[in-house]
Design a protein around this motif. Structure first.
Motif, short mmCIF file in Angstrom:
data_model
loop_
_atom_site.label_atom_id
_atom_site.label_comp_id
_atom_site.label_asym_id
_atom_site.label_seq_id
_atom_site.Cartn_x
_atom_site.Cartn_y
_atom_site.Cartn_z
N VAL A 1 0.49 -15.20 51.47
CA VAL A 1 -0.57 -15.84 52.24
C VAL A 1 -0.86 -15.07 53.53
O VAL A 1 -2.01 -14.87 53.90
CB VAL A 1 -0.20 -17.32 52.55
N VAL A 2 0.17 -14.60 54.20
CA VAL A 2 0.01 -14.00 55.53
C VAL A 2 -0.48 -12.55 55.47
O VAL A 2 -1.41 -12.19 56.19
CB VAL A 2 1.33 -14.09 56.31
N VAL A 3 0.11 -11.72 54.63
CA VAL A 3 -0.24 -10.30 54.61
C VAL A 3 -1.70 -10.08 54.22
O VAL A 3 -2.40 -9.31 54.89
CB VAL A 3 0.74 -9.50 53.71
N PRO A 4 -2.21 -10.72 53.16
CA PRO A 4 -3.63 -10.50 52.84
C PRO A 4 -4.57 -10.95 53.96
O PRO A 4 -5.58 -10.29 54.23
CB PRO A 4 -3.85 -11.36 51.59
N LEU B 1 -9.18 -21.05 49.73
CA LEU B 1 -9.10 -21.45 48.33
C LEU B 1 -7.68 -21.25 47.81
O LEU B 1 -7.13 -22.10 47.11
CB LEU B 1 -10.10 -20.65 47.49
N ARG B 2 -7.06 -20.14 48.18
CA ARG B 2 -5.68 -19.87 47.75
C ARG B 2 -4.70 -20.88 48.35
O ARG B 2 -3.79 -21.35 47.67
CB ARG B 2 -5.29 -18.44 48.14
N VAL B 3 -4.88 -21.20 49.63
CA VAL B 3 -4.00 -22.18 50.27
C VAL B 3 -4.16 -23.55 49.59
O VAL B 3 -3.16 -24.24 49.34
CB VAL B 3 -4.27 -22.26 51.79
N LEU B 4 -5.39 -23.93 49.29
CA LEU B 4 -5.62 -25.19 48.59
C LEU B 4 -5.01 -25.17 47.20
O LEU B 4 -4.46 -26.17 46.74
CB LEU B 4 -7.13 -25.49 48.50
N GLY C 1 -8.05 -27.20 37.37
CA GLY C 1 -9.03 -26.78 36.40
C GLY C 1 -9.32 -25.29 36.38
O GLY C 1 -8.48 -24.46 36.72
N ALA C 2 -10.54 -24.98 35.97
CA ALA C 2 -10.95 -23.58 35.78
C ALA C 2 -10.95 -22.81 37.09
O ALA C 2 -10.60 -21.63 37.12
CB ALA C 2 -12.33 -23.54 35.14
N VAL C 3 -11.37 -23.46 38.18
CA VAL C 3 -11.40 -22.77 39.48
C VAL C 3 -9.98 -22.38 39.88
O VAL C 3 -9.74 -21.26 40.33
CB VAL C 3 -12.04 -23.67 40.57
N GLY C 4 -9.04 -23.28 39.70
CA GLY C 4 -7.66 -22.99 40.04
C GLY C 4 -7.08 -21.88 39.20
O GLY C 4 -6.39 -21.00 39.70
#
Length: 183
Positions: free
Chosen positions: A23-26, A128-131, A139-142
């Protein structure tokens, strides 16, 4: 500062270091890329007066910024690995693919529009990644977001296509800014 704080946090928290680094490096890389590769106010005139192409300048900026973030994150991962937070390969794989993808999104939007757009786009993907990590996205988004947040060929290909596409149109973007803003 964000990168150092994230590495310290990854070594301090009780959860595995890989998710924290992922999460942090990107995020740190995307912030640095947007700041270095977007907006061309004052140095723009000097750059346009030299025989150096816009593509070369953008690649030099991108290489310098991502190289510095990569080396710092790699050193942090090695320190965490020695401290027992996981194997160095696993720590590297946790953040490398996401860093490349988020940096490419930030780069593309920063160069095509402005740094604020690059930061916004990178933050939107990051949120979005954190969520997704918190279980708030299903679903598909995940599934699509999870597939793109790994160190594998799809995020690397998408990243290369984004950077290559922006570099292909970079001279046209630079000349349209000159006409539009009178630079």
């Amino acid at each position: 500062m964000v990168l150092v704080a994230g590495i310290v946090l990854a070594g301090w928290v009780s959860v595995p270091a890989q998710p924290v680094l992922a999460v942090v490096v990107p995020l740190a890389a995307a912030l640095a890329v947007a700041g270095a590769c977007g907006g061309d106010e004052l140095p723009g005139e000097l750059v346009r007066a030299t025989p150096t192409s816009v593509r070369t300048v953008l690649l030099a900026r991108l290489t310098l910024v991502l190289g510095a973030v990569f080396v710092a994150a790699l050193i942090g991962s090695l320190v965490l690995s020695v401290a027992g937070a996981g194997g160095p390969g696993r720590l590297l794989a946790a953040w490398l693919g996401p860093m490349v993808l988020l940096s490419a999104v930030s780069f593309a939007c920063s160069v095509a529009w402005r740094p604020a757009v690059g930061l916004s786009a990178a933050l939107a993907v990051w949120v979005l990644r954190v969520l997704l990590a918190s279980g708030s996205v299903d679903g598909a988004v995940g599934g699509a977001a999870e597939a793109m947040w790994r160190t594998s060929w799809p995020p690397l290909v998408v990243s290369a296509a984004l950077v290559g596409g922006v570099l292909a149109i970079a001279p046209r973007l630079a000349s349209s800014r000159i006409v539009r803003f009178g630079l």
